[in-house]
Structure formats: structure tokens, C-alpha cells
Design a protein around this motif. Structure first.
Motif, mmCIF file in Angstrom:
data_model
loop_
_atom_site.group_PDB
_atom_site.id
_atom_site.type_symbol
_atom_site.label_atom_id
_atom_site.label_comp_id
_atom_site.label_asym_id
_atom_site.label_seq_id
_atom_site.Cartn_x
_atom_site.Cartn_y
_atom_site.Cartn_z
ATOM 1 N N PRO A 266 18.782 27.078 -17.673
ATOM 2 C CA PRO A 266 19.842 27.034 -18.670
ATOM 3 C C PRO A 266 19.422 26.334 -19.957
ATOM 4 C CG PRO A 266 20.146 25.275 -17.089
ATOM 5 C CD PRO A 266 18.955 26.083 -16.613
ATOM 6 N N ARG A 267 20.148 26.653 -21.014
ATOM 7 C CA ARG A 267 20.026 25.866 -22.248
ATOM 8 C C ARG A 267 20.859 24.608 -22.069
ATOM 9 N NH1 ARG A 267 23.027 25.304 -26.852
ATOM 10 N NH2 ARG A 267 24.436 27.025 -26.332
ATOM 11 N N LEU A 268 20.270 23.454 -22.426
ATOM 12 C CA LEU A 268 20.952 22.182 -22.231
ATOM 13 C C LEU A 268 21.550 21.676 -23.536
ATOM 14 C CD1 LEU A 268 18.418 20.288 -19.916
ATOM 15 C CD2 LEU A 268 20.179 21.937 -19.300
ATOM 16 N N THR A 269 22.759 21.162 -23.457
ATOM 17 C CA THR A 269 23.369 20.503 -24.610
ATOM 18 C C THR A 269 23.004 19.019 -24.559
ATOM 19 O OG1 THR A 269 25.430 19.890 -23.485
ATOM 20 C CG2 THR A 269 25.291 22.119 -24.418
ATOM 21 N N ARG A 270 23.326 18.299 -25.612
ATOM 22 C CA ARG A 270 22.998 16.872 -25.645
ATOM 23 C C ARG A 270 24.057 16.020 -24.970
ATOM 24 N NH1 ARG A 270 20.692 15.893 -31.839
ATOM 25 N NH2 ARG A 270 18.929 17.345 -31.677
ATOM 26 N N GLY A 271 25.182 16.611 -24.648
ATOM 27 C CA GLY A 271 26.308 15.830 -24.167
ATOM 28 C C GLY A 271 26.377 15.712 -22.654
ATOM 29 N N THR A 272 27.534 15.192 -22.211
ATOM 30 C CA THR A 272 27.847 15.020 -20.788
ATOM 31 C C THR A 272 29.034 15.893 -20.440
ATOM 32 O OG1 THR A 272 27.031 12.737 -20.722
ATOM 33 C CG2 THR A 272 28.637 13.370 -19.046
ATOM 34 N N ASP A 273 28.978 16.539 -19.301
ATOM 35 C CA ASP A 273 30.093 17.350 -18.804
ATOM 36 C C ASP A 273 30.692 16.682 -17.577
ATOM 37 O OD1 ASP A 273 29.897 19.417 -20.713
ATOM 38 O OD2 ASP A 273 28.308 20.400 -19.567
ATOM 39 N N LEU A 274 32.031 16.721 -17.489
ATOM 40 C CA LEU A 274 32.737 16.217 -16.322
ATOM 41 C C LEU A 274 33.126 17.378 -15.420
ATOM 42 C CD1 LEU A 274 35.185 13.561 -17.854
ATOM 43 C CD2 LEU A 274 32.896 13.202 -16.897
ATOM 44 N N GLY A 302 30.698 9.635 -23.075
ATOM 45 C CA GLY A 302 30.743 10.533 -24.230
ATOM 46 C C GLY A 302 30.982 11.980 -23.867
ATOM 47 N N ALA A 303 31.715 12.214 -22.795
ATOM 48 C CA ALA A 303 31.969 13.596 -22.370
ATOM 49 C C ALA A 303 33.069 14.221 -23.220
ATOM 50 C CB ALA A 303 32.367 13.627 -20.899
ATOM 51 N N THR A 304 32.922 15.506 -23.482
ATOM 52 C CA THR A 304 33.943 16.243 -24.239
ATOM 53 C C THR A 304 34.468 17.454 -23.469
ATOM 54 O OG1 THR A 304 32.234 17.571 -25.350
ATOM 55 C CG2 THR A 304 32.977 15.540 -26.455
ATOM 56 N N ARG A 346 23.249 17.690 -20.393
ATOM 57 C CA ARG A 346 22.085 17.056 -19.763
ATOM 58 C C ARG A 346 22.497 16.117 -18.634
ATOM 59 N NH1 ARG A 346 17.338 17.839 -22.424
ATOM 60 N NH2 ARG A 346 17.520 18.803 -24.489
ATOM 61 N N THR A 347 23.746 15.663 -18.679
ATOM 62 C CA THR A 347 24.296 14.853 -17.599
ATOM 63 C C THR A 347 25.597 15.489 -17.129
ATOM 64 O OG1 THR A 347 23.338 12.785 -18.466
ATOM 65 C CG2 THR A 347 25.182 12.585 -16.934
ATOM 66 N N VAL A 368 18.391 18.247 -15.729
ATOM 67 C CA VAL A 368 19.787 17.827 -15.721
ATOM 68 C C VAL A 368 19.971 16.699 -14.704
ATOM 69 C CG1 VAL A 368 22.166 18.514 -15.231
ATOM 70 C CG2 VAL A 368 20.635 20.082 -16.437
ATOM 71 N N ARG A 369 20.702 15.667 -15.112
ATOM 72 C CA ARG A 369 21.012 14.553 -14.212
ATOM 73 C C ARG A 369 22.433 14.712 -13.700
ATOM 74 N NH1 ARG A 369 22.049 8.130 -15.302
ATOM 75 N NH2 ARG A 369 23.782 9.034 -16.465
ATOM 76 N N VAL A 370 22.607 14.607 -12.387
ATOM 77 C CA VAL A 370 23.933 14.679 -11.773
ATOM 78 C C VAL A 370 24.315 13.283 -11.308
ATOM 79 C CG1 VAL A 370 25.340 15.691 -9.949
ATOM 80 C CG2 VAL A 370 23.541 17.058 -11.041
ATOM 81 N N ALA A 371 25.505 12.834 -11.727
ATOM 82 C CA ALA A 371 25.988 11.506 -11.366
ATOM 83 C C ALA A 371 27.327 11.645 -10.656
ATOM 84 C CB ALA A 371 26.135 10.625 -12.611
ATOM 85 N N VAL A 372 27.603 10.722 -9.731
ATOM 86 C CA VAL A 372 28.845 10.768 -8.967
ATOM 87 C C VAL A 372 29.559 9.435 -9.079
ATOM 88 C CG1 VAL A 372 27.642 10.122 -6.832
ATOM 89 C CG2 VAL A 372 29.881 11.220 -6.712
#
Length: 414
Positions: A266-274, A302-304, A346-347, A368-372
Motif C-alpha cells: 500500500p501507499r502509506l500516509t504520514r498520519g495515524t488511523d484509528l 494525531g489521528a484524523t 503509518r501507524t 506499518v506499525r500496529v498499536a493496541v
């Protein structure tokens, strides 16, 4: 008569959710790799629609569709070409027939339709059953499937807790049964099977001995016996979850090889996704505490964007959008496919759910980093099962490739 060496057994698969259908495709790909050596996904059928290139035709107002394709037909049983493969099956997927036991929920139905088309593009036969459209539908579905069930050499199921599936299992003579992941419920299924316990979903209160449970108990017991291996029956669990199977059950790791071979990187964005969950909808987590936690996570990271679970309520998602200012994304495919195709942050931050196990596998090698974020005990409702906290902690604690966040402090809004 057993199939010849290298020839896949005639297989009937039952699915009730998009993730189950995705994992049936992953299992079929892995099964062909076992029987025929290393393979690559077949070319898509001629004329197959490109997924994710056109806007969706019916997204809820105020929400962004994601992974959408062209308008979809409702695949009714008996029509042509809706129930037939739309292209050749160069790798032998023609041995597999997937039966979709369609639920009522419109978001789940929409994702299932997308997955059904994707399966047909792979050369898999898909049979769509509106199995819950009234009492008559149940009788018609069971009657229409009795013959295929008796003839099938192998049965694949996505939800061993489903009473519909348990009832269908009583009709089969298959000597091979496969359980593919239906999310974290697979962990509970294996634990209960090993302990000889009734098959009861983890978030349900009680012991599974209510009046309805007692009426259905003989069917459930029969299904549990069918899912227990003996000298004449082989049982496999195909899972990306950490499971300790009972003696005699084969566990095959689901590493999302088909997804990685078919899509991305995938193409990665600079932000964080929830990533959202349905813990509120299942009565486990208080809605206000959940929204406070989502807002705190969004501010901290900084998730949007907020990728909604297909079972999240419209009212809750409206609050996520209006009160928290997040862009609510309603995927039209399982998140593993959406993330693999991108664009994706990216996160990725999630509460305890299946994706903390599956996304690191689907996104292996992408960076990509996955956090819980753990669920704080104070977020639980008084209706939550006594097993809920321990189960959710086990989901996060057993995820090997994620970054663990501490529970986000929340404050009650006056």
C-alpha cells in the motif's frame, strides 16, 4: 471414495461474515499450496471489475466509503451468472463452493456482496442464501442444502458458535471439517472445545443454559461432537490466532499469503488511523467511556480517520464524527484488504480486536506499525460478561507483533 493424490476434496464452506469469507479464500489458497506446491493467485476473470476504483453507490450520509467498487447486484440463488464462477479456475478452486448465509445487517450484507464478487473473480463458486428472511427461508435453505451437505467430502465453517451452522453440521457425513477464523472468537472456541464446555460466545452473560439454550442443546452437542476428531474424522483449525488445540486437532497458520500476493504493497500516509470496534454494540463497554477513549487516542497520536467496524451503530459513528471531529470511514471490504491496498496510515491504533493479530500479518514488510490500547476495567458495563476483561486482556497480551499502549485515561464529561 477419497480423492486422488493432489486432487482437492469436494468442499462446501459456510460463511456469515466478510471476514469469514476472506479466511475461506486464504484457506483455499493455503490448501492448494499444500496439495500442489507453491502457487500464485490466478489471473482475475475476464471482465472482472477493478476493486476500489469507483465510488460506492449507497454509503450512509456523512461517512466516507472506502474500498468501494461499482454498483452491486443482489446475488440470488439460481440466477446466472450470479451464482456461477465468472472465470476459469486455473488453480483448481472449482472444488470449492461457498454458501453465504446472509444476515440482516445491511453493512454486513454489503461487505459480503463485495467479498462474494471477489471470490467469483478468483474462480470460486458462490451460492447466496437469504437464510434468515422469515421462517420459510430457514426451511428452504436447509432443505436445499441437505443434498450438497451429504455429498461433500469436506466442510469449512467460519462460526462454530452459529446455531444455523450447528444445525447444518448435523446433516453432514464429511470426514474432514475445517474451522477458519471468525476473529478472536476462534480462541474461545478452541478453549471451550478442549474443556468439553458448551459453545457459548465470550461476551454473553450466563452459562448457556437458558430456556432457548436448553431446547437447542441436543443440536449444539451434536455439532460439538462433529467438531471433535475421532478415528474417522479429521478436524483442522485454520487460524492467525494463538490457539492451543485439543489433542487430535490440526492447526494451520493463516499468514494472509493470498492477501499479500494479490494486493499491495500500500501507499502509506504520514498520519495515524484509528480502528473502531463493536464492544459498545455487544454491551461490553460503556458508550461514553468509549468515545472519551477514542478522543484521547486521536489527540495523543494525531489521528484524523476512524475506520468503523461493520457492526457499529449509526448514532455512535455520528458522535465520532460530530463530537470528535474524526473522518469516519466505512470500509466495503474487510480491513485487512483495505489496509493492504491502501492508502493507510503509518501507524494503526486499535482497541482489543481481531485486527491486532491479522493486520501485522497482512501488512508484513510494509513498515506499518500496529498499536493496541487495552480496555480499562472501568469502561466495562454492568452487563458485561464476567469473562470479558480476561478475554480482552488475552487478546492484546497474545498479539506478538504490535506495540502495546497503556489504557488511555478518560474523564466523564459533566
Amino acid at each position: 471414495m477419497p480423492p486422488a493424490a493432489g486432487t482437492p476434496a469436494q468442499t462446501l464452506a459456510f460463511v456469515e461474515s466478510p471476514v469469514q469469507l476472506l479466511n475461506v479464500l486464504e484457506w483455499a489458497y493455503a490448501d492448494l499450496r499444500r496439495t500442489r506446491g507453491t502457487v500464485s493467485p490466478p489471473d482475475r476473470a475476464p471482465g472482472a471489475a477493478p476493486l476500489g476504483r469507483e465510488p460506492a453507490d449507497a454509503a450512509p450520509a456523512g461517512y466516507t466509503p472506502y474500498g468501494a467498487g461499482p454498483p452491486l447486484r443482489d446475488p440470488a440463488v439460481g440466477t446466472t451468472p450470479a451464482t456461477a464462477p465468472r472465470g476459469p479456475a486455473p488453480q483448481g478452486y472449482g472444488h470449492l463452493v461457498v454458501v453465504v448465509l446472509s444476515p440482516h445487517d445491511p453493512m454486513t450484507r454489503g461487505q459480503l456482496r463485495r467479498m462474494a464478487e471477489l471470490a467469483r473473480d478468483e474462480g470460486v463458486s458462490v451460492r447466496w442464501e437469504d437464510a434468515r428472511d422469515g421462517a420459510g427461508a430457514s426451511l428452504r435453505t436447509i432443505g436445499g442444502l441437505s443434498g450438497p451437505l451429504r455429498r461433500a467430502e469436506r466442510i469449512v465453517i467460519g462460526d462454530p458458535f452459529s446455531r444455523y451452522v450447528q444445525l447444518l453440521l448435523t446433516l453432514t457425513r464429511a470426514r474432514e471439517l475445517v474451522v477458519v477464523d471468525d476473529g478472536t472468537a476462534t480462541m474461545e472456541f478452541v478453549t471451550q472445545l478442549a474443556g468439553g464446555q458448551p459453545l457459548v460466545r465470550w461476551h454473553r452473560r450466563g452459562t448457556g443454559r437458558g430456556p432457548r439454550d436448553m431446547v437447542f442443546a441436543p443440536v449444539s452437542a451434536s455439532a460439538r461432537r462433529k467438531l471433535t476428531p475421532d478415528g474417522d474424522r479429521r478436524v483442522e483449525v485454520f487460524s492467525s490466532m494463538p490457539v492451543e488445540p485439543p489433542e487430535g486437532i490440526t492447526v494451520t497458520a493463516n499468514d494472509f499469503a493470498w492477501t499479500r500476493a494479490r494486493f499491495g504493497p500500500p501507499r502509506l500516509t504520514r498520519g495515524t488511523d484509528l480502528v473502531g470496534t463493536s464492544l459498545v454494540e455487544t454491551g461490553v463497554v460503556d458508550p461514553d467511556r468509549y468515545l472519551e477513549a477514542v478522543g484521547a487516542l486521536a489527540r495523543a497520536h494525531g489521528a484524523t480517520r476512524y475506520f468503523a467496524h461493520r457492526r457499529e451503530s449509526t448514532d455512535k459513528l455520528r458522535r465520532v464524527s460530530t463530537e470528535l471531529g474524526l473522518e469516519v470511514v466505512r470500509p466495503e471490504l474487510p480491513l485487512e484488504l483495505i489496509a493492504r491496498r491502501g492508502p493507510i496510515g503509518r501507524t494503526i491504533v486499535s482497541f482489543p480486536s481481531t485486527v491486532v493479530h491479522t493486520l501485522p500479518l497482512a501488512l508484513a514488510g510494509t513498515g506499518v506499525r500496529v498499536a493496541v490500547c487495552d480496555v480499562d476495567p472501568s469502561w466495562l458495563t454492568d452487563k458485561a460478561s464476567p469473562r470479558a476483561q480476561g478475554f480482552l486482556s488475552g487478546v492484546t497480551g497474545s498479539a506478538p507483533d504490535v506495540h502495546h499502549l497503556r489504557s488511555t485515561p478518560t474523564t466523564t464529561t459533566p
